[in-house]
Motif scaffolding. Structure first.
Motif, PDB file in Angstrom:
ATOM      1  N   THR A  32       0.896  -1.108   0.125  1.00 19.74           N
ATOM      2  CA  THR A  32       0.056   0.130   0.005  1.00 19.74           C
ATOM      3  C   THR A  32       0.869   1.318   0.021  1.00 19.74           C
ATOM      4  O   THR A  32       2.019   1.406   0.433  1.00 19.74           O
ATOM      5  N   SER A  33       0.458   2.366  -0.440  1.00 25.22           N
ATOM      6  CA  SER A  33       1.025   3.482  -0.343  1.00 25.22           C
ATOM      7  C   SER A  33       0.446   4.729   0.644  1.00 25.22           C
ATOM      8  O   SER A  33       0.778   5.517   0.410  1.00 25.22           O
ATOM      9  N   THR A  34      -0.064   3.968   1.893  1.00 21.99           N
ATOM     10  CA  THR A  34      -0.443   4.603   2.737  1.00 21.99           C
ATOM     11  C   THR A  34       0.650   5.251   3.597  1.00 21.99           C
ATOM     12  O   THR A  34       1.363   4.446   4.070  1.00 21.99           O
ATOM     13  N   PRO A  35       0.622   6.563   3.899  1.00 25.36           N
ATOM     14  CA  PRO A  35       1.759   6.913   4.726  1.00 25.36           C
ATOM     15  C   PRO A  35       1.566   6.632   6.116  1.00 25.36           C
ATOM     16  O   PRO A  35       0.625   6.285   6.870  1.00 25.36           O
ATOM     17  N   ALA A  36       2.689   6.723   7.139  1.00 23.63           N
ATOM     18  CA  ALA A  36       2.551   6.255   8.452  1.00 23.63           C
ATOM     19  C   ALA A  36       1.572   7.611   9.230  1.00 23.63           C
ATOM     20  O   ALA A  36       1.693   8.630   8.756  1.00 23.63           O
ATOM     21  N   ASP A  37       0.942   6.969  10.143  1.00 22.83           N
ATOM     22  CA  ASP A  37       0.358   7.875  11.177  1.00 22.83           C
ATOM     23  C   ASP A  37       0.596   7.709  12.479  1.00 22.83           C
ATOM     24  O   ASP A  37       1.605   7.045  12.743  1.00 22.83           O
ATOM     25  N   ARG A  38       0.159   8.657  13.330  1.00 22.74           N
ATOM     26  CA  ARG A  38       0.595   8.714  14.656  1.00 22.74           C
ATOM     27  C   ARG A  38       0.529   7.420  15.384  1.00 22.74           C
ATOM     28  O   ARG A  38       1.249   6.979  16.188  1.00 22.74           O
ATOM     29  N   ALA A  39      -0.527   6.776  15.218  1.00 22.30           N
ATOM     30  CA  ALA A  39      -0.963   5.382  15.849  1.00 22.30           C
ATOM     31  C   ALA A  39       0.219   4.396  15.575  1.00 22.30           C
ATOM     32  O   ALA A  39       0.650   3.491  16.066  1.00 22.30           O
TER      33      ALA A  39
END
Length: 148
Positions: A32-39
């Motif tokens: 996937t190309s989803t960037p990292a989030d805080r969680a």
């Protein structure tokens, strides 16, 4: 009766499971190309600080019998702390997913009463304290008095 000669594959089942979990997550992230989030960064930071603690203990127990190997493990211990510090910094650079109305800056003076999101800061402060105790001679307590 326990077997004193446990096969190497069975010696550390929880560590092997954690490694498998990290590998699985890395494969999923590559798809996937989803960037990292805080969680995501909070969980990754928790993993790094857990490895940091494990490496610290391994370095301490290995160093007396095998000094060269102990030094390498101590170097890995330091680098894990550096990696956790970078993940902590990235966490605070990302925007919060939802506005809670609470300040999420890293403020050590407010940690016990602060928002739940600051648990990453508590872990970071604890690992920073541990690394400073190992690397800063002034933090090792009072020096013994010299005798003439």
């Amino acid at each position: 009766m326990t077997n004193a000669h446990t096969p190497p594959g069975d010696a550390h089942p929880y560590l092997r499971a954690a490694t498998a979990g990290v590998r699985h997550h890395a494969r999923q992230a590559a798809r996937t190309s989803t960037p990292a989030d805080r969680a995501h960064l909070d969980v990754l930071h928790s993993h790094l600080t857990g490895l940091h603690l494990l490496m610290d203990r391994l370095a301490d127990t290995t160093r007396p019998r095998h000094p060269a190997a102990g030094r390498h493990l101590a170097a890995a211990h330091l680098r894990l702390w550096q990696a956790a510090t970078s993940v902590h910094d990235a966490f605070h650079t990302l925007p919060a997913a939802e506005s809670t109305g609470l300040d999420s800056d890293c403020r050590p003076d407010r940690l016990p009463e602060g928002p739940q999101v600051l648990t990453i800061c508590q872990r970071q402060l604890a690992s920073g304290h541990a690394i400073r105790r190992k690397t800063t001679p002034a933090d090792h307590g009072p020096r013994p008095a010299r005798t003439a």
